[in-house]
Design a protein around this motif. Structure first.
Motif, PDB file in Angstrom:
ATOM      1  N   CYS A  64       3.935  10.899   5.698  1.00 24.78           N
ATOM      2  CA  CYS A  64       4.861  10.969   4.546  1.00 24.78           C
ATOM      3  C   CYS A  64       4.538  12.223   3.732  1.00 24.78           C
ATOM      4  O   CYS A  64       5.440  12.928   3.266  1.00 24.78           O
ATOM      5  CB  CYS A  64       4.718   9.740   3.654  1.00 24.78           C
ATOM      6  N   LYS A  65       3.246  12.492   3.556  1.00 19.79           N
ATOM      7  CA  LYS A  65       2.818  13.668   2.789  1.00 19.79           C
ATOM      8  C   LYS A  65       3.305  14.944   3.458  1.00 19.79           C
ATOM      9  O   LYS A  65       3.850  15.841   2.823  1.00 19.79           O
ATOM     10  CB  LYS A  65       1.276  13.685   2.743  1.00 19.79           C
ATOM     11  N   ASP A  67      -2.772   4.506   7.054  1.00 18.61           N
ATOM     12  CA  ASP A  67      -3.294   5.811   6.620  1.00 18.61           C
ATOM     13  C   ASP A  67      -2.590   6.963   7.332  1.00 18.61           C
ATOM     14  O   ASP A  67      -2.279   7.980   6.724  1.00 18.61           O
ATOM     15  CB  ASP A  67      -4.818   5.887   6.836  1.00 18.61           C
ATOM     16  N   LYS A 123       0.944   7.287   5.851  1.00 12.46           N
ATOM     17  CA  LYS A 123       0.937   7.929   4.531  1.00 12.46           C
ATOM     18  C   LYS A 123       0.749   9.440   4.688  1.00 12.46           C
ATOM     19  O   LYS A 123       1.384  10.236   4.007  1.00 12.46           O
ATOM     20  CB  LYS A 123      -0.179   7.334   3.657  1.00 12.46           C
ATOM     21  N   ASN A 138       0.835  -1.202   0.000  1.00 17.05           N
ATOM     22  CA  ASN A 138       0.000   0.000   0.000  1.00 17.05           C
ATOM     23  C   ASN A 138       0.876   1.261   0.000  1.00 17.05           C
ATOM     24  O   ASN A 138       0.679   2.184  -0.793  1.00 17.05           O
ATOM     25  CB  ASN A 138      -0.884  -0.079   1.266  1.00 17.05           C
ATOM     26  N   LEU A 139       1.886   1.268   0.849  1.00 17.40           N
ATOM     27  CA  LEU A 139       2.775   2.434   0.960  1.00 17.40           C
ATOM     28  C   LEU A 139       3.550   2.644  -0.342  1.00 17.40           C
ATOM     29  O   LEU A 139       3.678   3.774  -0.829  1.00 17.40           O
ATOM     30  CB  LEU A 139       3.751   2.220   2.126  1.00 17.40           C
ATOM     31  N   PHE A 193       1.422   4.143  -2.941  1.00 19.07           N
ATOM     32  CA  PHE A 193       1.174   5.547  -2.579  1.00 19.07           C
ATOM     33  C   PHE A 193       2.372   6.430  -2.936  1.00 19.07           C
ATOM     34  O   PHE A 193       2.220   7.498  -3.537  1.00 19.07           O
ATOM     35  CB  PHE A 193       0.874   5.609  -1.076  1.00 19.07           C
ATOM     36  N   LEU A 194       3.568   5.977  -2.580  1.00 19.94           N
ATOM     37  CA  LEU A 194       4.768   6.781  -2.859  1.00 19.94           C
ATOM     38  C   LEU A 194       4.944   6.959  -4.362  1.00 19.94           C
ATOM     39  O   LEU A 194       5.312   8.031  -4.837  1.00 19.94           O
ATOM     40  CB  LEU A 194       6.019   6.114  -2.256  1.00 19.94           C
TER      41      LEU A 194
END
Ligand code: PEP
Length: 237
Positions: free
Chosen positions: A230-231, A224, A227, A23-24, A27-28
């Motif tokens: 990370c954003k 979640d 993430k 998932n990560l 997303f990245l």
């Protein structure tokens, strides 16, 4: 470019680690987040993950051996089976709960350094040391560098006050600023802060001078939330 690292400790299974990393990674890739991201899953969940170049998987611990008779430990045969070349050394839970002394930590450090591993090396003082003052705190931290080559090119440091780890209570902005400035003055390596970093405080912490990123335990275990962090980390650049 700030760094963000997640330490799973004794959390997540092989199955949930796999879905977290997949998932990560998606997303990245889809968001073009290009900060250095590190995930340290439990040893049982290690695998050959196919990740974007800025996402690295590391081990939370490794013995200073290739293989041998060290019951309960893993060595580089087990770690490198998965192409892993990143390790966390000196984490406070290994120092204070599992009883690793500085001599053992330095042996590990030198072993993995000789093999070119990326090392995230943790330092930090217990509450009673902090309460005795800044001089004592810094003295305690400098001793945690005994036997550690601070010129090693693949070294990232993480300042993690023991009293702030897993307690929900982060160090204050002033505390972090003071200690990071002192460490950076002596050692010019990337320096992460760790200790109850979460969605509510990560931005503020990343904006402190001499904080090059964060090492996160508890608040990173939910995909979640991680993430989102990370954003936020990416937006600080
Ligand atoms: C850690 O394990 O390195 C850590 C900082 O944990 P937490 O975020 O839960 O304080």
């Amino acid at each position: 470019m700030k760094i963000i690292a997640s330490n799973f400790k004794t959390n997540h299974t092989r199955k949930t680690t796999n879905s977290f990393i997949t998932n990560l990674n998606d997303f990245l890739q889809s968001t073009n987040i290009n900060n250095e991201v590190y995930i340290f899953p439990p040893a049982t969940a290690l695998d050959s993950f196919d990740t974007v170049s800025n996402l690295s998987i590391g081990v939370q611990n490794g013995y200073f051996t290739k293989n041998g008779s060290f019951t309960g430990e893993i060595g580089t045969d087990q770690i490198e089976e998965f192409g892993i070349k990143t390790i966390l050394i000196g984490h406070s839970e290994r120092r204070h709960i599992l009883g690793e002394d500085q001599k053992t930590i330095a042996l590990k450090y030198n072993y993995y350094k000789a093999l070119g591993y990326k090392i995230i090396y943790c330092i930090g003082e217990p509450l009673e040391v902090k309460q005795s003052g800044l001089t004592e705190t810094l003295g305690y931290i400098w001793e945690q560098f005994d036997g550690i080559d601070l010129n090693y090119e693949n070294l990232i440091l993480a300042y993690e006050p023991v009293w702030a780890i897993g307690t929900g209570i982060s160090a204050t902005i002033e505390d972090i600023a003071t200690i990071h400035k002192k460490i950076k003055k002596k050692i010019s390596k990337p320096l992460l802060y760790g200790g109850s970093v979460k969605l509510a405080n990560i931005q503020e912490i990343l904006n402190i001078p001499n904080v090059d990123g964060t090492l996160i335990g508890t608040a990173s275990w939910q995909i979640d939330d991680f993430k989102e962090m990370c954003k936020i980390t990416n937006n600080i650049n």
